[in-house]
Design an enzyme around this catalytic site. Structure first.
Site, PDB file in Angstrom:
ATOM      1  N   ASP A  75     -24.770  21.013 -23.573  1.00 15.62           N
ATOM      2  CA  ASP A  75     -23.440  20.597 -23.376  1.00 15.62           C
ATOM      3  C   ASP A  75     -22.890  20.917 -21.979  1.00 15.62           C
ATOM      4  O   ASP A  75     -22.169  20.267 -21.234  1.00 15.62           O
ATOM      5  CB  ASP A  75     -22.436  20.726 -24.649  1.00 15.62           C
ATOM      6  CG  ASP A  75     -22.611  19.814 -25.644  1.00 15.62           C
ATOM      7  OD1 ASP A  75     -23.579  19.255 -25.811  1.00 15.62           O
ATOM      8  OD2 ASP A  75     -21.269  19.865 -26.466  1.00 15.62           O
ATOM      9  N   CYS A 116     -28.146  25.175 -30.243  1.00 15.41           N
ATOM     10  CA  CYS A 116     -26.819  24.802 -29.517  1.00 15.41           C
ATOM     11  C   CYS A 116     -26.393  23.390 -30.071  1.00 15.41           C
ATOM     12  O   CYS A 116     -27.016  22.532 -30.459  1.00 15.41           O
ATOM     13  CB  CYS A 116     -27.342  24.510 -28.030  1.00 15.41           C
ATOM     14  SG  CYS A 116     -27.424  25.908 -27.372  1.00 15.41           S
ATOM     15  N   ASP A 117     -24.989  23.676 -30.259  1.00 19.68           N
ATOM     16  CA  ASP A 117     -24.247  22.439 -30.610  1.00 19.68           C
ATOM     17  C   ASP A 117     -24.786  21.445 -31.431  1.00 19.68           C
ATOM     18  O   ASP A 117     -24.670  21.536 -32.618  1.00 19.68           O
ATOM     19  CB  ASP A 117     -23.984  21.756 -29.167  1.00 19.68           C
ATOM     20  CG  ASP A 117     -23.250  22.747 -28.142  1.00 19.68           C
ATOM     21  OD1 ASP A 117     -23.863  23.299 -27.410  1.00 19.68           O
ATOM     22  OD2 ASP A 117     -21.952  22.656 -27.989  1.00 19.68           O
ATOM     23  N   LYS A 118     -25.003  20.207 -30.989  1.00 19.01           N
ATOM     24  CA  LYS A 118     -25.483  19.281 -31.945  1.00 19.01           C
ATOM     25  C   LYS A 118     -26.688  19.120 -32.884  1.00 19.01           C
ATOM     26  O   LYS A 118     -26.757  18.608 -33.728  1.00 19.01           O
ATOM     27  CB  LYS A 118     -25.328  17.686 -31.289  1.00 19.01           C
ATOM     28  CG  LYS A 118     -24.405  17.528 -30.375  1.00 19.01           C
ATOM     29  CD  LYS A 118     -23.000  17.870 -31.039  1.00 19.01           C
ATOM     30  CE  LYS A 118     -21.767  18.331 -30.054  1.00 19.01           C
ATOM     31  NZ  LYS A 118     -22.213  19.193 -29.044  1.00 19.01           N
ATOM     32  N   CYS A 188     -24.178  30.025 -25.525  1.00 16.13           N
ATOM     33  CA  CYS A 188     -22.929  30.965 -25.011  1.00 16.13           C
ATOM     34  C   CYS A 188     -22.121  31.778 -25.729  1.00 16.13           C
ATOM     35  O   CYS A 188     -22.019  31.582 -26.762  1.00 16.13           O
ATOM     36  CB  CYS A 188     -22.132  29.804 -24.221  1.00 16.13           C
ATOM     37  SG  CYS A 188     -23.042  28.627 -23.055  1.00 16.13           S
ATOM     38  N   GLU A 439     -16.962  15.415 -24.352  1.00 18.50           N
ATOM     39  CA  GLU A 439     -16.106  16.674 -24.440  1.00 18.50           C
ATOM     40  C   GLU A 439     -15.164  16.900 -23.262  1.00 18.50           C
ATOM     41  O   GLU A 439     -15.653  16.359 -22.276  1.00 18.50           O
ATOM     42  CB  GLU A 439     -16.858  18.218 -24.517  1.00 18.50           C
ATOM     43  CG  GLU A 439     -17.563  18.308 -26.044  1.00 18.50           C
ATOM     44  CD  GLU A 439     -18.386  19.719 -26.006  1.00 18.50           C
ATOM     45  OE1 GLU A 439     -18.593  19.752 -27.155  1.00 18.50           O
ATOM     46  OE2 GLU A 439     -18.643  20.188 -25.051  1.00 18.50           O
ATOM     47  N   SER A 465     -14.805  20.911 -26.040  1.00 20.71           N
ATOM     48  CA  SER A 465     -15.823  21.811 -25.873  1.00 20.71           C
ATOM     49  C   SER A 465     -15.224  23.177 -26.481  1.00 20.71           C
ATOM     50  O   SER A 465     -14.161  23.381 -26.783  1.00 20.71           O
ATOM     51  CB  SER A 465     -16.251  22.528 -24.433  1.00 20.71           C
ATOM     52  OG  SER A 465     -16.955  23.677 -24.594  1.00 20.71           O
TER      53      SER A 465
END
Length: 553
Positions: A75, A116-118, A188, A439, A465
């Site tokens: 992202d 990460c993320d999705k 992160c 985002e 985000s």
């Protein structure tokens, strides 16, 4: 169906021999290792080591591990340009492609290695859909960076870049932030979306203790991966499946910890989508009920100045769960991937640092970190990370500055057109209108960098985000592209926000609202070809988790 479908016939066994597998390996259970390792995402560059450790664990416990890939978008790298349209949409690609690989090759069980993320919710969706024994082990969080003796993270660089543009930081200092913010591999370092979802995977019961918090560079992460590989064989032996674990009560537990931890607002998209794959309707109306009785115990970056590494040292997610359960807020009799119940898992998991995990007797706030707002601006709902909002902005009224895309809003912020008291509205960025529900980290960081974080609110049918802080209200539903009221706001309309009362409205008479609605016309889709066009045709609103449905004929 199990691996007998592909291991009992000579032609198929010939293909396994072509892989270098022995007869002994072919006779063992086939365990799919779904690794999202790639060389472009910092949270995924170390997943080859995690996969190797999982494979060893599986083999030690009597299984045959076979790796296949899942995609993952960073992202941070996708932020602020066309690439962000391709972030959320990959969640469905991950779920669909994993389903195809798992069923085409008749795996007996799966170990998911996201980070990460999705990629995390996508694999959770696939696990629920497939419902074969499955367990998760992530790549782990990044360690925090450090500038001038203070810990920093990726969002610190975004805000520093905006401060530099506003003339409030030197180029040399910005370069120092750039070089020091992200010192290791891993997701992160704050309570951003990736770490939020990995932590909630522990709460849901789909990952072993430490999955959400052990740093990527610690050897404990390798040990965890080996134990995960061994544990999938135990789940297979006992026939414990995702839908045995992912019950409605498990999702209530996840929402409860979400409030205590102060997770990313993206969890309000992903939990309903995962629940949908379990045939459970996770109505976000209950989020405020849960928040009303759940104290916010953690202020991890970007909300505060502690990081996932410190949460790990303080006892991790199980310690937070144990703290929350002093109030009797968790369902403790639920099965988990450990083979034990939630209650058995968290017994004896003490809080080792009451500055990182506040005691329930002395929380940051008596209510949870996320709030769902409703009103004539968002008749279905919208979402805000309440724990990241300064007290001055919990209640705000101001004139609307309206933009139909992120780029126009960024130009206005950077040119000084947004002033204290304004309410920035960015629309046509929802799941269907974007398409892809981008985002808005860049606009929120720009607001913070210009010193407007205590006086300007941002409202969007897009999303934020996990690195976002401030009065950032997203997921406005219905979105502008389908004629939601956010599409009818005009420049200068007065918007009223009351986060503690869970309300959001703009001042307009019924007569004027009807007039504007009569004059509103749907916009031509921004993208007419490729995956995004198909996604836009099938995606639902943010309040339903932006799930895909076949349009009614």
């Amino acid at each position: 169906m199990n691996s007998d479908a592909v291991t009992k016939s000579a032609p198929q066994r010939a293909l396994f021999h072509a892989l270098g597998l022995t007869n002994e390996e072919i006779e063992r259970p086939l365990i799919g290792i779904v690794s999202s390792k790639n060389d472009i995402v910092p949270g995924h560059m170390n997943l080859d080591k995690i996969a190797d450790a999982v494979k060893l664990g599986v083999a030690m416990a009597g299984g045959t591990p076979l790796v296949f890939p899942a995609i993952a978008v960073c992202d941070g790298l996708a932020m602020g340009h066309q690439g962000m349209k391709y972030s959320l949409v990959t969640r469905e690609l991950v779920a669909d492609s994993t389903e195809a690989m798992a069923l085409a090759h008749a795996f007996d069980a799966l170990v998911m290695i996201p980070n990460c993320d999705k990629n995390v919710p996508g694999l959770l969706m696939a696990a629920a859909r497939l419902n074969i024994p499955t367990i998760f082990v992530s790549g782990g969080p990044m360690l925090a960076g450090k500038v001038d003796g203070q810990k920093i993270s990726f969002s610190s660089v975004s805000e520093a870049a905006s401060a530099f543009k506003a003339g409030k930081m030197t180029k040399e200092k910005l370069l120092e932030f750039e070089n020091k913010a992200c010192p290791t591999c891993g997701s992160c370092s704050g309570m951003y979306t990736a770490n939020s979802m990995n932590c909630l995977t522990e709460v849901l019961g789909m990952g072993l203790q430490g999955n959400g918090t052990i740093p990527a560079v610690y050897s404990d992460r390798i040990l965890l991966a080996k134990h995960t590989g061994m544990q999938i064989m135990e789940l297979l032996k006992r026939d414990i499946r995702p839908k045995d674990i992912l019950t409605e009560d498990a999702f209530i537990n996840a929402l409860t910890l979400d409030m205590a931890l102060g997770c990313s607002t993206n969890s309000m998209l992903h939990l309903p989508a995962i629940a949908h794959e379990c045939s459970i309707e996770l109505n976000l109306n209950i989020a405020n009920e849960i928040s009303d009785k759940t104290p916010n115990l953690c202020h991890l970056a970007p909300t505060g100045h502690t990081y996932i590494e410190e949460l790990n040292e303080a006892g991790g997610i199980y310690a937070v769960m144990n703290e929350v359960n002093k109030l009797g807020l968790l369902k403790t009799d639920l099965m988990t991937c450990t083979g034990k119940t939630v209650g058995e898992n968290i017994t004896g998991c003490i809080n080792r640092n009451t500055e990182v995990i506040k005691p329930v007797e002395n929380p940051y706030s008596k209510t949870g970190g996320i709030a769902v707002l409703k009103g004539n601006l968002a008749p279905d709902s919208c979402v805000v990370k309440r724990s990241a909002v300064v007290p001055e902005m919990l209640k705000h009224e101001g004139p609307a500055k309206v933009f139909d895309c992120e780029e126009d809003a960024m130009e206005a912020i950077n040119s000084g057109k947004i002033i204290a008291g304004d309410v920035l509205v960015i629309r046509y960025e929802g799941p269907k209108g974007g398409p892809g529900m981008r985002e808005m980290l860049n606009p929120t960081s720009a607001i913070m960098g210009r010193g407007l974080g205590e006086s300007v609110a941002l409202i969007t049918d897009g999303r934020f985000s996990g690195a976002t802080r401030g009065a950032a209200i997203g997921h406005v539903s219905p979105e502008a592209a389908v004629g939601g009221n956010i599409a009818l706001i005009e420049e200068g309309d007065i918007i009223q926000i009351d986060i503690m009362a869970n309300e959001i409205n703009f001042i307009i008479s019924d007569t004027e609202l009807k007039k504007r609605r009569a004059n509103w016309k749907p916009r031509k889709p921004k993208i007419l070809t490729g995956y995004l066009s198909r996604y836009a045709a099938m995606v639902t609103s943010g309040n339903r988790g932006a799930i895909l449905e076949i349009p009614k004929q």
